[in-house]
Design a protein around this motif. Structure first.
Motif, PDB file in Angstrom:
ATOM      1  N   ARG A  24     -21.920  78.860 -12.391  1.00  0.00           N
ATOM      2  CA  ARG A  24     -22.470  78.960 -13.744  1.00  0.00           C
ATOM      3  C   ARG A  24     -23.308  80.235 -13.898  1.00  0.00           C
ATOM      4  O   ARG A  24     -23.239  80.921 -14.916  1.00  0.00           O
ATOM      5  CB  ARG A  24     -23.318  77.720 -14.034  1.00  0.00           C
ATOM      6  CG  ARG A  24     -23.906  77.675 -15.389  1.00  0.00           C
ATOM      7  CD  ARG A  24     -22.867  77.357 -16.414  1.00  0.00           C
ATOM      8  NE  ARG A  24     -23.552  77.156 -17.685  1.00  0.00           N
ATOM      9  CZ  ARG A  24     -23.020  77.383 -18.847  1.00  0.00           C
ATOM     10  NH1 ARG A  24     -21.777  77.768 -18.923  1.00  0.00           N
ATOM     11  NH2 ARG A  24     -23.697  77.201 -19.942  1.00  0.00           N
ATOM     12  N   ALA A  25     -24.078  80.566 -12.862  1.00  0.00           N
ATOM     13  CA  ALA A  25     -24.907  81.772 -12.900  1.00  0.00           C
ATOM     14  C   ALA A  25     -24.050  83.037 -12.965  1.00  0.00           C
ATOM     15  O   ALA A  25     -24.469  84.046 -13.538  1.00  0.00           O
ATOM     16  CB  ALA A  25     -25.817  81.818 -11.676  1.00  0.00           C
ATOM     17  N   MET A  26     -22.858  82.964 -12.402  1.00  0.00           N
ATOM     18  CA  MET A  26     -21.949  84.108 -12.449  1.00  0.00           C
ATOM     19  C   MET A  26     -21.193  84.176 -13.771  1.00  0.00           C
ATOM     20  O   MET A  26     -20.500  85.152 -14.037  1.00  0.00           O
ATOM     21  CB  MET A  26     -20.955  84.031 -11.292  1.00  0.00           C
ATOM     22  CG  MET A  26     -21.598  84.165  -9.943  1.00  0.00           C
ATOM     23  SD  MET A  26     -20.406  84.056  -8.624  1.00  0.00           S
ATOM     24  CE  MET A  26     -19.668  85.668  -8.747  1.00  0.00           C
ATOM     25  N   CYS A  37     -18.263  91.726 -12.565  1.00  0.00           N
ATOM     26  CA  CYS A  37     -19.622  91.873 -12.055  1.00  0.00           C
ATOM     27  C   CYS A  37     -19.701  93.141 -11.212  1.00  0.00           C
ATOM     28  O   CYS A  37     -18.716  93.542 -10.598  1.00  0.00           O
ATOM     29  CB  CYS A  37     -19.995  90.682 -11.177  1.00  0.00           C
ATOM     30  SG  CYS A  37     -19.989  89.108 -12.020  1.00  0.00           S
ATOM     31  N   PRO A  38     -20.876  93.756 -11.146  1.00  0.00           N
ATOM     32  CA  PRO A  38     -21.021  94.925 -10.276  1.00  0.00           C
ATOM     33  C   PRO A  38     -20.914  94.512  -8.810  1.00  0.00           C
ATOM     34  O   PRO A  38     -21.262  93.390  -8.443  1.00  0.00           O
ATOM     35  CB  PRO A  38     -22.419  95.440 -10.606  1.00  0.00           C
ATOM     36  CG  PRO A  38     -23.133  94.277 -11.180  1.00  0.00           C
ATOM     37  CD  PRO A  38     -22.099  93.435 -11.860  1.00  0.00           C
ATOM     38  N   VAL A  42     -25.898  91.075  -3.861  1.00  0.00           N
ATOM     39  CA  VAL A  42     -26.160  89.775  -4.487  1.00  0.00           C
ATOM     40  C   VAL A  42     -24.847  89.136  -4.938  1.00  0.00           C
ATOM     41  O   VAL A  42     -24.582  87.960  -4.662  1.00  0.00           O
ATOM     42  CB  VAL A  42     -27.124  89.932  -5.688  1.00  0.00           C
ATOM     43  CG1 VAL A  42     -27.247  88.630  -6.445  1.00  0.00           C
ATOM     44  CG2 VAL A  42     -28.473  90.412  -5.215  1.00  0.00           C
ATOM     45  N   THR A  43     -24.016  89.917  -5.609  1.00  0.00           N
ATOM     46  CA  THR A  43     -22.731  89.407  -6.080  1.00  0.00           C
ATOM     47  C   THR A  43     -21.838  89.032  -4.906  1.00  0.00           C
ATOM     48  O   THR A  43     -21.166  88.005  -4.930  1.00  0.00           O
ATOM     49  CB  THR A  43     -22.028  90.453  -6.964  1.00  0.00           C
ATOM     50  OG1 THR A  43     -22.901  90.817  -8.026  1.00  0.00           O
ATOM     51  CG2 THR A  43     -20.751  89.905  -7.542  1.00  0.00           C
ATOM     52  N   ARG A  44     -21.836  89.851  -3.867  1.00  0.00           N
ATOM     53  CA  ARG A  44     -21.030  89.549  -2.677  1.00  0.00           C
ATOM     54  C   ARG A  44     -21.473  88.230  -2.039  1.00  0.00           C
ATOM     55  O   ARG A  44     -20.652  87.448  -1.572  1.00  0.00           O
ATOM     56  CB  ARG A  44     -21.133  90.678  -1.652  1.00  0.00           C
ATOM     57  CG  ARG A  44     -20.393  91.921  -2.038  1.00  0.00           C
ATOM     58  CD  ARG A  44     -18.925  91.726  -1.858  1.00  0.00           C
ATOM     59  NE  ARG A  44     -18.193  92.933  -2.248  1.00  0.00           N
ATOM     60  CZ  ARG A  44     -16.910  93.091  -2.050  1.00  0.00           C
ATOM     61  NH1 ARG A  44     -16.204  92.144  -1.485  1.00  0.00           N
ATOM     62  NH2 ARG A  44     -16.315  94.186  -2.436  1.00  0.00           N
ATOM     63  N   GLY A  45     -22.771  87.970  -2.028  1.00  0.00           N
ATOM     64  CA  GLY A  45     -23.275  86.714  -1.482  1.00  0.00           C
ATOM     65  C   GLY A  45     -22.831  85.521  -2.304  1.00  0.00           C
ATOM     66  O   GLY A  45     -22.455  84.477  -1.753  1.00  0.00           O
TER      67      GLY A  45
END
Length: 60
Positions: A24-26, A37-38, A42-45
């Motif tokens: 949901r946060a994504m 997303c960039p 953080v995104t990779r995690g």
């Protein structure tokens, strides 16, 4: 900087609350929806946490 196109390919029904909140946060709400997303640590995690539910493509 590269971006990631993330697609939700498996349902969140029956998944733990933490996985649902991460999706949901994504910005992933429904199946086969895509978000861009960039490519950051953080995104990779987040992607790593949902690796069994999403498909990830790198876009320029």
């Amino acid at each position: 900087m590269a971006n990631l196109r993330i697609t939700l390919v498996k349902s969140l029904i029956g998944r733990p609350e933490t996985e649902r909140k991460t999706a949901r946060a994504m910005g992933l709400k429904k199946l086969h929806r895509q978000v861009v997303c960039p490519d950051t640590p953080v995104t990779r995690g987040q992607v790593q946490k949902l690796a069994h539910l999403v498909r990830v493509e790198s876009i320029e």
